[in-house]
Design a protein around this motif. Structure first.
Motif, PDB file in Angstrom:
ATOM      1  N   THR A  53      43.975 132.994  38.755  1.00  0.00           N
ATOM      2  CA  THR A  53      43.230 132.365  37.664  1.00  0.00           C
ATOM      3  C   THR A  53      43.126 130.873  37.940  1.00  0.00           C
ATOM      4  N   ARG A  54      41.910 130.344  37.912  1.00  0.00           N
ATOM      5  CA  ARG A  54      41.722 128.921  38.179  1.00  0.00           C
ATOM      6  C   ARG A  54      42.387 128.083  37.089  1.00  0.00           C
ATOM      7  N   GLU A  55      43.053 127.017  37.531  1.00  0.00           N
ATOM      8  CA  GLU A  55      43.747 126.127  36.608  1.00  0.00           C
ATOM      9  C   GLU A  55      43.253 124.694  36.803  1.00  0.00           C
ATOM     10  N   GLN A  56      43.412 123.911  35.778  1.00  0.00           N
ATOM     11  CA  GLN A  56      42.966 122.521  35.828  1.00  0.00           C
ATOM     12  C   GLN A  56      43.957 121.668  35.048  1.00  0.00           C
ATOM     13  N   ARG A  57      44.289 120.502  35.610  1.00  0.00           N
ATOM     14  CA  ARG A  57      45.225 119.608  34.926  1.00  0.00           C
ATOM     15  C   ARG A  57      44.461 118.797  33.891  1.00  0.00           C
ATOM     16  N   LEU A  95      49.066 121.806  32.769  1.00  0.00           N
ATOM     17  CA  LEU A  95      48.160 122.483  33.691  1.00  0.00           C
ATOM     18  C   LEU A  95      47.639 123.716  32.965  1.00  0.00           C
ATOM     19  N   MET A  96      46.343 123.754  32.687  1.00  0.00           N
ATOM     20  CA  MET A  96      45.778 124.799  31.828  1.00  0.00           C
ATOM     21  C   MET A  96      44.906 125.768  32.624  1.00  0.00           C
ATOM     22  N   LYS A  97      44.993 127.065  32.282  1.00  0.00           N
ATOM     23  CA  LYS A  97      44.085 128.054  32.837  1.00  0.00           C
ATOM     24  C   LYS A  97      42.703 127.859  32.218  1.00  0.00           C
ATOM     25  N   ARG A 123      43.230 128.066  23.761  1.00  0.00           N
ATOM     26  CA  ARG A 123      43.185 126.966  24.735  1.00  0.00           C
ATOM     27  C   ARG A 123      42.123 125.936  24.352  1.00  0.00           C
TER      28      ARG A 123
END
Length: 405
Positions: free
Chosen positions: A161-165, A171-173, A342
């Motif tokens: 699953t791609r995550e982004q800070r 660090l969120m999915k 989210r």
């Protein structure tokens, strides 16, 4: 001490230059709006301002990252909403198709509508974002995650699953992989029963219903196998031997029967032949593929029912598919709720980041920004000083002893 003309000129020019430098410095401050134009103006404030400015830039970068994350999550939420609507429509068609009043032609019409929903779900599963990346392919987002094959729709993405800070400590999915959406069921989904496609009788089932989830055998897989038209065995799957162990043998008469085992209840009806089987297991051990559920429903709806065995297969398959649709819908709604949570978290982090930016802006302003009222007063004062210095020089250069000779 003798004061020469050269000394007077040098002192006067030096005074004018000093006054002019002070005047220009204030002019630069007013023009730029900053008290610290050069680091030498206030080294300590300039040093602190560099640190604050860097922290502000990092906070702004996180804010930009949250915009990207919000866009991705919003697109995912929109697609999941469409998928949940499609499954709800498919369930409605299953209920309609279960009616005994429908003819083969009517069921073919239902199948045609169901196939349209099926194609819609496939399209949504292969949806892309604004940059051409597939939303549900995991890290394999450059190509379609769901492809057609001889075995139906296959998932070609990965389980990542791609995550982004979105903040220094978060660090969120920002996406979901297709495996967890279209090939999974939620925990606690209960049981699903399915009749063997090779059954020769017209036995039908309803259930299983949970009557005691504290039963010691609850959570195991079971199978009903008819050994004759009037007798069946209740079997439990043994993972150690990977075979079925007989738990009980019962008579089947009056073309109806009730099976209770492992805290579950199954109701049987119709005529059976030797070898007919019905398996009921936890949902996550049965079919969890949403596309496979569509395919099973389409297969029975598009084929005419020529005898009682075909009718039983139709009813059993539709009962199974409806329960699978229920589980798939619950799973999609669970994923959608997670995405919504989210999105809400992004709003909270945005609020915190906005307050942090305001603090940085205030601190930076206190360090380097100009007090215009004070600066304008100083500007006027320096202007007067420069004019006085110029006037004194002009008056002094006209003084000479030769004027008195």
């Amino acid at each position: 001490m003798r004061v020469s003309s050269v000394t007077m000129y040098e002192q006067s020019i030096s005074s004018m230059n000093r006054q002019q430098n002070d005047f220009l410095k204030v002019s630069q401050q007013i023009a730029s709006g900053r008290r610290v134009v050069n680091p030498s103006d206030d080294p300590q404030a300039a040093s602190r301002a560099v640190g604050v400015d860097q922290a502000r830039a990092v906070t702004q970068q996180f804010a930009d990252s949250r915009v990207s994350a919000r866009n991705s999550l919003a697109q995912t939420e929109s697609v999941l909403n469409s998928v949940s609507d499609a499954i709800t429509s498919a369930k409605t068609l299953m209920v309609q198709a279960s009616s005994d009043t429908l003819s083969d032609a009517d069921r073919e019409s239902v199948a045609s509508e169901l196939r349209g929903i099926y194609e819609t779900v496939i399209g949504q599963a292969n949806a892309t974002d604004g940059n051409g990346r597939h939303l549900f392919g995991g890290y394999q987002d450059s190509s379609e995650p769901f492809v057609r094959s001889d075995n139906g729709i296959q998932y070609e993405g990965d389980a990542n699953t791609r995550e982004q800070r979105i903040d220094a400590s978060r660090l969120m999915k920002v996406s979901e992989n297709g495996e967890s959406i279209f090939n999974s069921v939620p925990s606690g989904a209960g049981y699903v029963a399915e009749a063997d496609s090779g059954n020769g009788g017209n036995i039908t089932f309803s259930g299983p219903q949970v009557i005691d989830n504290d039963n010691a055998d609850y959570g195991e897989s079971f199978r009903i196998e008819f050994t004759s038209e009037s007798q069946y065995q209740v079997q439990r799957f043994n993972p150690a031997t990977e075979d079925w162990d007989v738990q009980a043998t019962a008579d089947y008469d009056d073309q109806s029967g009730v099976v209770e085992i492992g805290g579950l209840r199954m109701e049987l009806k119709g005529e059976a032949v030797n070898g007919d089987t019905i398996e009921f297991s936890p949902a996550d051990e049965m079919n969890t593929n949403l596309f496979r559920s569509f395919e099973k429903a389409l297969a029975v709806l598009e084929n005419p029912t020529e005898n009682d065995s075909d009718k039983a297969a139709l009813r059993n398959t539709l009962n199974t598919v409806m329960r699978e649709f229920d589980n798939s819908l619950d799973n999609v709604l669970t994923k959608r709720a997670s995405v919504g949570a989210r999105l809400n978290e992004l709003d909270v982090v945005d609020s915190v980041g906005g307050n942090r930016m305001l603090n940085y802006e205030q601190t930076l302003s206190d360090l380097v920004d100009l007090d215009y009222a004070e600066a304008i007063g100083d500007y006027i004062l320096r202007q007067v000083g420069l004019q006085a210095s110029q006037k004194a020089f002009a008056d002094m250069k006209g003084m000479s002893l030769f004027n008195y000779l």
